[in-house]
Scaffold this active site. Structure first.
Site, PDB file in Angstrom:
ATOM      1  N   HIS A   1      33.424  -0.928 -18.993  1.00  0.00           N
ATOM      2  CA  HIS A   1      33.720   0.246 -18.150  1.00  0.00           C
ATOM      3  C   HIS A   1      35.373   0.089 -17.894  1.00  0.00           C
ATOM      4  CE1 HIS A   1      34.479   2.662 -14.186  1.00  0.00           C
ATOM      5  NE2 HIS A   1      33.209   2.911 -14.685  1.00  0.00           N
TER       6      HIS A   1
ATOM      7  N   ASP B   1      31.215  -8.183 -14.847  1.00  0.00           N
ATOM      8  CA  ASP B   1      30.928  -6.831 -14.205  1.00  0.00           C
ATOM      9  C   ASP B   1      29.589  -6.730 -13.885  1.00  0.00           C
ATOM     10  OD1 ASP B   1      30.764  -4.208 -13.319  1.00  0.00           O
ATOM     11  OD2 ASP B   1      32.116  -3.461 -14.853  1.00  0.00           O
TER      12      ASP B   1
ATOM     13  N   GLN C   1      26.411  -2.623 -12.539  1.00  0.00           N
ATOM     14  CA  GLN C   1      25.002  -1.991 -12.736  1.00  0.00           C
ATOM     15  C   GLN C   1      24.111  -2.806 -12.931  1.00  0.00           C
ATOM     16  OE1 GLN C   1      24.597   1.119 -13.075  1.00  0.00           O
ATOM     17  NE2 GLN C   1      26.670   1.876 -13.254  1.00  0.00           N
TER      18      GLN C   1
ATOM     19  N   LYS D   1      26.862   1.580  -5.380  1.00  0.00           N
ATOM     20  CA  LYS D   1      25.875   1.664  -6.528  1.00  0.00           C
ATOM     21  C   LYS D   1      24.428   0.947  -6.066  1.00  0.00           C
ATOM     22  CE  LYS D   1      29.530   2.041  -9.832  1.00  0.00           C
ATOM     23  NZ  LYS D   1      29.382   3.190 -10.560  1.00  0.00           N
TER      24      LYS D   1
ATOM     25  N   CYS E   1      33.329   6.634 -18.399  1.00  0.00           N
ATOM     26  CA  CYS E   1      34.358   5.581 -18.311  1.00  0.00           C
ATOM     27  C   CYS E   1      34.288   4.489 -19.170  1.00  0.00           C
ATOM     28  CB  CYS E   1      34.439   5.238 -16.905  1.00  0.00           C
ATOM     29  SG  CYS E   1      34.676   6.272 -15.444  1.00  0.00           S
TER      30      CYS E   1
HETATM   31  C1  LIG Z   1      29.637  -1.160 -15.441  1.00  0.00           C
HETATM   32  C2  LIG Z   1      30.696  -0.502 -14.047  1.00  0.00           C
HETATM   33  N1  LIG Z   1      31.681  -1.249 -13.704  1.00  0.00           N
HETATM   34  C3  LIG Z   1      32.457  -0.741 -12.864  1.00  0.00           C
HETATM   35  C4  LIG Z   1      32.383   0.369 -12.204  1.00  0.00           C
HETATM   36  C5  LIG Z   1      33.369   0.824 -11.152  1.00  0.00           C
HETATM   37  O1  LIG Z   1      32.694   0.860 -10.048  1.00  0.00           O
HETATM   38  P1  LIG Z   1      33.675   1.528  -8.790  1.00  0.00           P
HETATM   39  O2  LIG Z   1      34.114   2.916  -9.463  1.00  0.00           O
HETATM   40  O3  LIG Z   1      32.755   1.449  -7.643  1.00  0.00           O
HETATM   41  O4  LIG Z   1      34.818   0.633  -8.559  1.00  0.00           O
HETATM   42  C6  LIG Z   1      31.123   1.158 -12.626  1.00  0.00           C
HETATM   43  C7  LIG Z   1      31.048   2.245 -12.015  1.00  0.00           C
HETATM   44  O5  LIG Z   1      31.718   3.471 -11.880  1.00  0.00           O
HETATM   45  C8  LIG Z   1      30.282   0.462 -13.600  1.00  0.00           C
HETATM   46  O6  LIG Z   1      29.249   1.288 -13.942  1.00  0.00           O
END
Ligand SMILES: Cc1ncc(COP(=O)(O)O)c(C=O)c1O
Ligand SMILES: Cc1ncc(COP(=O)(O)O)c(C=O)c1O
Lengths: 424, 144, 424, 144
Positions: free
Chosen positions: A136, A212, A215, A238, A378
C-alpha cells in the site's frame, strides 16, 4: 435496486447456507438503516457492530475523562480503560508485553512513526530498503522519504498477477538490506504473503521486518511472537473498530532504542527550557491527549472478533471469497486478479470487466445497492508493474454472505447489458 | 435521469462511436487533464483560428463518463466562436455544481444536459468535468 | 460526598443564579450517570453533550464508509460529511477558505506538523524561535527539536505570576526571529495573552506566529483572519467534541509551501516506485484513513457551541471564574495564580493551598465528587520560572455553575481540617 | 479505609512530626526516587552495615502520601536485617498491586497496612510506592 429478498432466495436455492451466513448482519445497525445494502467494501473500512458503537457512547456517557493520569475518578477511569486497551491489544496479537503496543491514529501514522524514528536513525547511505511491490502507498512513500533523506536505495520485490513473488525476488534481501517492508495480505490482489518466510529471510541478513497487517488483523489469527515480526501495524477501522485509532507493534528492544516522534504532553518526563527527557516506552510515542474512546471502541471490536471466533470469521470469509472467485471466473468477460481458484487468499477479490471501466461499474453497482471499490487501491506501483490501469474489488467479512456474491454477478450481467453487450 | 439510462444514452451516443477520439494534427491547443484518483487521463486538442473553434478531438483513456462528457463537449463547441464556448463551459460547470440554469442556457448545452444528474453524484463529478476543465484552460489562453 | 442538593441550596441562597446556571447540564449525559459529579476539569478534556455522542453513533449507524472518495453511496456520504466538517471549521474560526483547515489527531500533532514541515524547512542556523514561557509542552518540545536540528536558538518570553509578560520580553522578537509561538489562553495560569499584539509584533519582524488556541476555542470568539494568525491549532476534545480529532489552521500560502509530513494513502497524486507527487493542500497533510466520526462529532460540538452562543458561554464562564477568584482569594490559606481579581481571565483558576500538596488536595476533593486537576499542567518551564512545584486547577465551561465553586471552597475547608489545621 | 481517614492517620502519624526527614551523614546507600507526573522527588538514605539497616532517613519534597509512605517504611525497616527488609518491600508492593497477603505478612507490614487502600487508587499508587522502590533498588545492590 435488487431486493435483498430476491438475493436471499437465489442464494438459498443455490447453497442453502444463507441463514447461517446471515447471522453476522444482525449485529450491524448499518443494515437496519439500509436493509438492501450489499456492502462489499470491508477492506476500505469495516461496518461497526452495535457493541462497538454502544461501547463508545457508553464511555462518553459514563466514563469520559482526560487520560492524563489525573487524580479524579473519571481521569483514573479513562486511564484505566486506556491501559486495559493496550493490554488487550497486546494479548490479541500475541505481544510479549503491553509496552510493545503503541497507539497511533491509523496504520499510516504507525508506518510513518517507524520511518521517522527507526528508519531515519538506523538507515545509512548505501544501505538498502526492500519493499514488496504489493505494498500500500502508506508502506511505500515513507520509505521513499527515508531513502531520499539517508541516501539509501529503495528496491522492490515484484510479483506475478497472481501475487506470487517472481523467482529470485527475495534475493534482493541481502546483507546491505536494513529493512524489509511488505503487506501480510495485499489489499489489491488478495494474496497472502509468506510473511514468516520473509521475516526469517530479513533476519538472516540482519534486517528488520515491517509487517503491514491492515488487511490481516480481524481476518487471520495474529501472533507477533510466533512470527518474530520486528514491527507490525494495523488500523482499528478495518477490524470492526472506529476510525482515528491504529496500532504500532514493535519489539521492545527496537522501541527502546528509538527517539521520539511527535512530542508534547504525556510523552515527557521533565521539560526544561532547552531540553527534555522523555517518558519510557510506549508513552514516549504517544504525544498529547490520546483517543480514549477509540481505544474503547477497539476493545469492543476485539471482543466482537473473539466472540465470533477468528477461525469462524476466517472460514466464512474464505468460503465467500472462494465462491466469488469461482462465480467470477465462470464469466467469460471477467478477469480475476490474485491467487488462482483453489488457492488461499485474503477476504477480497479484485477483477476487471471487459469493456467497462471500473469506476463506471462501481457506479452502476452502487445504483443497485452494491458497494464495491474501484481504482488503484492505493497501490499504484503494483498496478503499474502488472499493467493494470484500475480494478474493481469486492471485499468480505463476517457480515457478508454468498448470496451477495450472486447479486454481484447479476449486477455485472446488468452492467454489461447497459454497456450494449448482447450477452451480459 | 437514472444511472442506468445515463449510461445507456452515453454509450449509445458516444463511447461506442468514438468519432471524436483521434489525433488532431491541426491542433493549436493541447491540454491534458487527469484525475489521479480514478486514473482518467484525457488530452483535449483544439484547432482555434480567428476566434473560432475550427475542430476538436481527444485522446487518452478514462471511464465512460469522462469520455462521453468530453466527446459531447467536442460536438457542442466545434465551429463555435471562442466566446460562446467559454459561456458553455461556464454554464456546464455551474450546472454540475447544482446551480439553476435558464431555459435558454439549458437549450444551449443540448446533449450535455444528460450530465445534470452528476450534480447528485459527487464521486463522479470529476469525471464529467475533466474535458470541460481542459477546455476552460485552453480557452483562457485564447483571445476571443 | 457532598450531595449536589446541598450544593444547590447553598448557591441558591447565595446568588439565586443556580437555575439559570444549571440549564447547561441537562445536555450532558455524564451528569445523569454521575448526578453528584462536580466536574471542574474541562480544560483537560470537556464532557460531551448528548448531541455530540448521538451524532457519532448516528454516523456509524447510518453513514459509515471510507472517505476515500469511493464511488458507492456510503463512501460518498462519508466524504461529504468530512468535507462539510472542514467547511464548518473554516467558517467557525473565520478562515478565508476551507483548504486552510487540516485535520489532525489533536493539537499536539498539529503543532508537530508545523514544526516538522514549516519549521524544519524554513528555520536556519542562527535564526531564533521565540516562545512564551506560558506555553504547553506541546508548544515547546517541538520547537526544541527544530532548534536542535537546525542550529537555531530557542528563546523564552517570561511572565509574572499574574501571567503578564515582564517588561521588555517582547523585544526578544527581533529580525533574527523566524517563528513566535504562544498560547492564546494559558492552561496553567488562565491568562489571556494579547495575541493580536504578539502576532503584529512577529509580523513586524518578518516572523510567523503560531497560536495555540486549545484553551480558547469554545470559550472565546475566534477569527483567524481578523487576528492575521499564520497558524492556529486546537483539539476537538477540549471544546465538547471527541478525542482523536484536532485542527491545524494555516494560511494558504504557508500550507502551499510546506512539504508533506505523514505520507501514504489519500495525500498523493501519483506514486512511482522511486518518487511521489503529492495532492494539493489540505489533503497533502492528511495521510491515511481519516477520523470521519471525529469530524462528525466535532461538527456537532460546533453546532452545540453556536446554539448556546459563544457570548453566552463566555459570559457564563467569566462569571464563574470571577466568582471563583473572589471566593478563593478570601481564604487566607489559598494563593491564587494568574490574573488578579477583576481582570479578564480564561475559564480556569489555578491555586495552591498552604500545607496541602496539590495531589493530596485533588484526591480529597475527588472523594467528595469534585474533579480538579493537580500538577504541572504540562507547563514545567512556566512552573519552574515562577518557582511553583505544582498547583491545583479548577476549570469551567457551560455545564458548570457558581454553586460548584461554593462546593469547591467547602472542600478546601474540609481538606484543611483533615490536614490538622484548626481553622479550615 | 476512607480517603479522609487515610489522610488523617498519615498526617497525624508522620507528616507533621517529620522525624525521619533529615540528612543521614552515615548513609552508605543513597537512592533518589522521582515521579515526573506529580513532581514527587524524595531521596532515601540508608546506613547498612553487616547486613543490617542500621539507620535510614529521607529528604526531598512530595505529597503527603509519598512522604508518609516513606517515613512509615523507614520506621519499619530500621534495625532490620537486609533480608527481612527485602521481604517487607516485596510484600508491600504486592499489597499495593491488590494481591492477597497472609495474616503474618500483614502483621509484619504493621503501620504500612494503611496504604492498602491505594490498590484502589491507581492515581496515587506511584506516590505510595516511591520510597519502597528506592528501598528495593538500594537493597538489590546489597549482599544480605
Ligand atoms: C494493506 C493496507 N495497508 C495500509 C492501509 C492504510 O490504512 P489507514 O488508511 O487506516 O492508515 C490500508 C488501507 O487503506 C491497507 O489496505
Ligand atoms: C494550552 C494547551 N495547548 C495544547 C494542549 C494539547 O492538547 P492535546 O493534548 O489535545 O494535543 C493542551 C491540553 O492538554 C493545552 O491546554
Amino acid at each position: 435496486m435488487v431486493s435483498s429478498n430476491l438475493t436471499d432466495t437465489q442464494s438459498h436455492d443455490r447453497l442453502s447456507t444463507t441463514d447461517r451466513d446471515r447471522t453476522g448482519q444482525t449485529d450491524f445497525p448499518i443494515f437496519t438503516s439500509h436493509p438492501e445494502l450489499i456492502y462489499l467494501d470491508h477492506a476500505a473500512t469495516s461496518q461497526k457492530p452495535k457493541q462497538v458503537i454502544d461501547a463508545m457512547s457508553r464511555y462518553l456517557t459514563e466514563s469520559n475523562g482526560s487520560p492524563h493520569r489525573g487524580a479524579h475518578k473519571l481521569s483514573v477511569e479513562a486511564t484505566r480503560l486506556y491501559d486495559i486497551g493496550r493490554k488487550k491489544v497486546a494479548a490479541f496479537i500475541g505481544a510479549s508485553r503491553p509496552e510493545e503496543v503503541v497507539f497511533t491514529k491509523n496504520a499510516t501514522e504507525a508506518l510513518n512513526l517507524i520511518a521517522y524514528t527507526y528508519g531515519l536513525s538506523t538507515v545509512k547511505a548505501g544501505d538498502e530498503i526492500v519493499v514488496a511491490i504489493t505494498s500500500h502507498h502508506s508502506n511505500i512513500v515513507p520509505w521513499q522519504m527515508v531513502a531520499s533523506r539517508t541516501g539509501a536505495t529503495l528496491k522492490f520485490m515484484y510479483v506475478s498477477p497472481e501475487g506470487d513473488f517472481l523467482p529470485g525476488e527475495w534475493d534482493k534481501i541481502t546483507d546491505q538490506t536494513k529493512l524489509v517492508a511488505f503487506p501480510w495480505v495485499s489489499n489489491s490482489l488478495g494474496v497472502i504473503h509468506d510473511i514468516s518466510g520473509l521475516i526469517a529471510k530479513a533476519h538472516a541478513h540482519g534486517a528488520v521486518a515491517v509487517v503491514d497487517a491492515a488487511q490481516a488483523v480481524g481476518h487471520l489469527p495474529v501472533d507477533v511472537c510466533a512470527l518474530d515480526a520486528d514491527f507490525l501495524v494495523f488500523s482499528g477501522h478495518k477490524m470492526y473498530g472506529p476510525t482515528g485509532i491504529g496500532v504500532l507493534y514493535g519489539k521492545h528492544a527496537h522501541l527502546e532504542a528509538m527517539p521520539p516522534f511527535l512530542t508534547g504532553g504525556d510523552m515527557i518526563e521533565y521539560v526544561e527550557e532547552q531540553s527534555t527527557t522523555f517518558a519510557a516506552v510506549p508513552e514516549r510515542f504517544e504525544a498529547g491527549t490520546q483517543h480514549v474512546e477509540g481505544v474503547v471502541g477497539l476493545m469492543a471490536a476485539m471482543d466482537f472478533i473473539e466472540h465470533m471466533g477468528i477461525t469462524r470469521i476466517s472460514e466464512k470469509e474464505q468460503r465467500i471469497a472462494r465462491y466469488a472467485v469461482k462465480r467470477l471466473s465462470e464469466l467469460p468477460f471477467v478477469r480475476v486478479y490474485g491467487p488462482r481458484e483453489g488457492h488461499d487468499r485474503g477476504a477480497l477479490v479484485a477483477f476487471e470487466v471487459e469493456g467497462i471501466h471500473p469506476h463506471d461499474l462501481a457506479s452502476i453497482l452502487d445504483d443497485r445497492g452494491i458497494a464495491i471499490r474501484a481504482g488503484h487501491h492505493c497501490t499504484q506501483p503494483l498496478m503499474k508493474s502488472l499493467g493494470i490501469m484500475a480494478s474493481c474489488r469486492a471485499s468480505f467479512s463476517i457480515y457478508n454472505h454468498v448470496g451477495e456474491v450472486d447479486a454481484l454477478v447479476e449486477g455485472l450481467h446488468h452492467a454489461r447489458r447497459i454497456f450494449g453487450y448482447e450477452h451480459g | 435521469m437514472s444511472m442506468d439510462s445515463l449510461y445507456t444514452e452515453l454509450i449509445m451516443m458516444h463511447n461506442r462511436s468514438g468519432h471524436n477520439k483521434h489525433v488532431l494534427p491541426e491542433a493549436t491547443h493541447i491540454e491534458r487533464g487527469h484525475n489521479p484518483n480514478c486514473g482518467d487521463d484525457l488530452t483535449l486538442q483544439l484547432w482555434i483560428e480567428e476566434g473560432i473553434v475550427k475542430d476538436a478531438a481527444y485522446v487518452g483513456h478514462g471511464c465512460a463518463i469522462s469520455q462521453a462528457a468530453m466527446s459531447i463537449m467536442i460536438d457542442l463547441v466545434k465551429e463555435k466562436p471562442v466566446a460562446e464556448a467559454k459561456v458553455l463551459a461556464h454554464d456546464y460547470l455551474r450546472m454540475i455544481r447544482g446551480e439553476q440554469l435558464t431555459e435558454e442556457q439549458r437549450d444551449a448545452l443540448a446533449d450535455a444536459i444528460v450530465f445534470e444528474s452528476l450534480s447528485k453524484m459527487p464521486a463522479r463529478v470529476k469525471c464529467g468535468t475533466l474535458g470541460w476543465h481542459c477546455l476552460e484552460v485552453s480557452l483562457a489562453e485564447t483571445a476571443e
